[in-house]
Design a protein around this motif. Structure first.
Motif, PDB file in Angstrom:
ATOM      1  N   LYS A 277      -2.324   9.239   6.245  1.00  0.00           N
ATOM      2  CA  LYS A 277      -2.254   7.843   5.809  1.00  0.00           C
ATOM      3  C   LYS A 277      -0.818   7.323   5.874  1.00  0.00           C
ATOM      4  O   LYS A 277      -0.582   6.221   6.365  1.00  0.00           O
ATOM      5  CB  LYS A 277      -2.803   7.699   4.391  1.00  0.00           C
ATOM      6  CG  LYS A 277      -2.743   6.280   3.856  1.00  0.00           C
ATOM      7  CD  LYS A 277      -3.336   6.158   2.484  1.00  0.00           C
ATOM      8  CE  LYS A 277      -2.341   6.603   1.451  1.00  0.00           C
ATOM      9  NZ  LYS A 277      -2.793   6.363   0.077  1.00  0.00           N
TER      10      LYS A 277
ATOM     11  N   TRP B 291       0.825  -1.208   0.000  1.00  0.00           N
ATOM     12  CA  TRP B 291       0.000   0.000   0.000  1.00  0.00           C
ATOM     13  C   TRP B 291       0.860   1.260   0.000  1.00  0.00           C
ATOM     14  O   TRP B 291       0.624   2.183  -0.788  1.00  0.00           O
ATOM     15  CB  TRP B 291      -0.913  -0.031   1.214  1.00  0.00           C
ATOM     16  CG  TRP B 291      -1.983   1.005   1.246  1.00  0.00           C
ATOM     17  CD1 TRP B 291      -2.277   1.941   0.286  1.00  0.00           C
ATOM     18  CD2 TRP B 291      -2.927   1.223   2.277  1.00  0.00           C
ATOM     19  NE1 TRP B 291      -3.340   2.698   0.682  1.00  0.00           N
ATOM     20  CE2 TRP B 291      -3.755   2.275   1.897  1.00  0.00           C
ATOM     21  CE3 TRP B 291      -3.144   0.606   3.504  1.00  0.00           C
ATOM     22  CZ2 TRP B 291      -4.786   2.744   2.697  1.00  0.00           C
ATOM     23  CZ3 TRP B 291      -4.170   1.062   4.299  1.00  0.00           C
ATOM     24  CH2 TRP B 291      -4.983   2.127   3.888  1.00  0.00           C
TER      25      TRP B 291
ATOM     26  N   ASN C  99      -8.242   3.442  -5.366  1.00  0.00           N
ATOM     27  CA  ASN C  99      -9.002   3.587  -4.120  1.00  0.00           C
ATOM     28  C   ASN C  99      -9.623   2.271  -3.677  1.00  0.00           C
ATOM     29  O   ASN C  99      -9.681   1.968  -2.483  1.00  0.00           O
ATOM     30  CB  ASN C  99     -10.103   4.640  -4.278  1.00  0.00           C
ATOM     31  CG  ASN C  99      -9.547   6.040  -4.378  1.00  0.00           C
ATOM     32  OD1 ASN C  99      -8.421   6.306  -3.991  1.00  0.00           O
ATOM     33  ND2 ASN C  99     -10.341   6.940  -4.923  1.00  0.00           N
TER      34      ASN C  99
ATOM     35  N   SER D 126       1.100   3.932  -3.063  1.00  0.00           N
ATOM     36  CA  SER D 126       0.773   5.337  -2.828  1.00  0.00           C
ATOM     37  C   SER D 126       1.935   6.243  -3.212  1.00  0.00           C
ATOM     38  O   SER D 126       1.734   7.297  -3.827  1.00  0.00           O
ATOM     39  CB  SER D 126       0.418   5.569  -1.357  1.00  0.00           C
ATOM     40  OG  SER D 126      -0.789   4.946  -1.034  1.00  0.00           O
TER      41      SER D 126
ATOM     42  N   ALA E 174      -9.462   5.570   3.277  1.00  0.00           N
ATOM     43  CA  ALA E 174      -9.711   4.901   1.985  1.00  0.00           C
ATOM     44  C   ALA E 174     -11.162   5.075   1.562  1.00  0.00           C
ATOM     45  O   ALA E 174     -11.451   5.299   0.377  1.00  0.00           O
ATOM     46  CB  ALA E 174      -9.347   3.419   2.082  1.00  0.00           C
TER      47      ALA E 174
ATOM     48  N   TYR F 114     -11.640   8.683   0.368  1.00  0.00           N
ATOM     49  CA  TYR F 114     -11.101   8.840  -0.984  1.00  0.00           C
ATOM     50  C   TYR F 114     -12.074   8.294  -2.018  1.00  0.00           C
ATOM     51  O   TYR F 114     -12.361   8.931  -3.018  1.00  0.00           O
ATOM     52  CB  TYR F 114      -9.781   8.086  -1.139  1.00  0.00           C
ATOM     53  CG  TYR F 114      -8.567   8.729  -0.541  1.00  0.00           C
ATOM     54  CD1 TYR F 114      -8.544  10.058  -0.157  1.00  0.00           C
ATOM     55  CD2 TYR F 114      -7.409   7.997  -0.356  1.00  0.00           C
ATOM     56  CE1 TYR F 114      -7.423  10.626   0.381  1.00  0.00           C
ATOM     57  CE2 TYR F 114      -6.276   8.553   0.176  1.00  0.00           C
ATOM     58  CZ  TYR F 114      -6.278   9.867   0.544  1.00  0.00           C
ATOM     59  OH  TYR F 114      -5.160  10.438   1.075  1.00  0.00           O
ATOM     60  N   THR F 115     -12.567   7.080  -1.771  1.00  0.00           N
ATOM     61  CA  THR F 115     -13.381   6.382  -2.753  1.00  0.00           C
ATOM     62  C   THR F 115     -14.747   7.020  -2.960  1.00  0.00           C
ATOM     63  O   THR F 115     -15.203   7.150  -4.094  1.00  0.00           O
ATOM     64  CB  THR F 115     -13.566   4.909  -2.332  1.00  0.00           C
ATOM     65  OG1 THR F 115     -12.274   4.332  -2.173  1.00  0.00           O
ATOM     66  CG2 THR F 115     -14.348   4.133  -3.377  1.00  0.00           C
TER      67      THR F 115
ATOM     68  N   ALA G  12      -6.643  -1.689   3.478  1.00  0.00           N
ATOM     69  CA  ALA G  12      -7.061  -1.229   4.807  1.00  0.00           C
ATOM     70  C   ALA G  12      -7.828  -2.320   5.541  1.00  0.00           C
ATOM     71  O   ALA G  12      -7.643  -2.528   6.745  1.00  0.00           O
ATOM     72  CB  ALA G  12      -7.914   0.026   4.685  1.00  0.00           C
TER      73      ALA G  12
ATOM     74  N   GLU H  95      -6.986   0.328  -2.154  1.00  0.00           N
ATOM     75  CA  GLU H  95      -6.722   0.859  -0.817  1.00  0.00           C
ATOM     76  C   GLU H  95      -7.726   0.332   0.205  1.00  0.00           C
ATOM     77  O   GLU H  95      -7.351   0.027   1.340  1.00  0.00           O
ATOM     78  CB  GLU H  95      -6.774   2.387  -0.823  1.00  0.00           C
ATOM     79  CG  GLU H  95      -5.560   3.028  -1.415  1.00  0.00           C
ATOM     80  CD  GLU H  95      -5.565   4.531  -1.249  1.00  0.00           C
ATOM     81  OE1 GLU H  95      -4.541   5.061  -0.772  1.00  0.00           O
ATOM     82  OE2 GLU H  95      -6.590   5.162  -1.570  1.00  0.00           O
ATOM     83  N   ILE H  96      -8.973   0.224  -0.170  1.00  0.00           N
ATOM     84  CA  ILE H  96      -9.981  -0.325   0.754  1.00  0.00           C
ATOM     85  C   ILE H  96      -9.627  -1.767   1.111  1.00  0.00           C
ATOM     86  O   ILE H  96      -9.707  -2.163   2.275  1.00  0.00           O
ATOM     87  CB  ILE H  96     -11.392  -0.232   0.146  1.00  0.00           C
ATOM     88  CG1 ILE H  96     -11.848   1.217   0.085  1.00  0.00           C
ATOM     89  CG2 ILE H  96     -12.382  -1.064   0.963  1.00  0.00           C
ATOM     90  CD1 ILE H  96     -13.169   1.428  -0.636  1.00  0.00           C
TER      91      ILE H  96
END
Length: 169
Positions: free
Chosen positions: A151, A25, A63, A29, A106, A109-110, A70, A66-67
């Motif tokens: 983050k 991650w 994104n 990023s 996350a 962001y999404t 996370a 990222e979820i």
């Protein structure tokens, strides 16, 4: 005949999973923030009318990754918190809270920042050329960079703790 299960719990597997997830991650990023986006800016792509849809696709895909990262990090921290010895409990609680923050970032962001930035950047009138950046875009960029800093701090803290405890043997 009775079968006895010899399945034993090994916390190093979860430490490894969280460590690899955070490394992936953070690396992704950093690549997006310091290679891909500056490359698009230098090449002039950000001034094209097709940038908003392209940026939306790139960021939406990232994104969702990222979820997933996370969620894996949070799951790993919760499992480690329930299985590690009592001496780790206060630190694990802090790291679990940081994992919740990462999931919230996350999700923001999404479902908030990326759609708003895409909507502001969309050029819908073909007869009016784009002269400047929309007024609200700078505020959204500031929000994005603030969340990105948080983050990196949270994921870096989790990564450092997992790294220290994984290789403490």
């Amino acid at each position: 005949m009775s079968a006895i299960s010899k399945l034993q719990y090994d916390p190093s597997r979860w430490l490894t999973l969280v460590l690899v997830t955070m490394a992936f991650w953070l690396g992704g990023s950093l690549l997006l923030d310091f290679v891909i986006m500056p490359g698009m800016y230098v090449s002039g792509m950000m001034e094209e009318t097709s940038f908003a849809p392209a940026g939306s696709v790139i960021f939406s895909a990232f994104n969702h990754i990222e979820i997933l990262c996370a969620a894996l990090g949070l799951t790993g921290m919760m499992i480690l918190g329930s299985t590690l010895p009592e001496g780790f409990s206060s630190r694990i609680r802090t790291l679990t809270a940081l994992s919740f923050i990462l999931l919230a970032i996350a999700l923001l962001y999404t479902y908030s920042l990326t759609p708003q930035m895409s909507a502001l950047g969309a050029h819908l009138n073909l007869f009016n050329p784009v002269e400047s950046v929309p007024a609200g875009m700078n505020q959204l960029h500031f929000s994005y960079l603030s969340l990105e800093t948080l983050k990196f701090f949270a994921a870096g803290t989790i990564f450092a703790w997992c790294y220290r405890n994984h290789f403490a043997d």
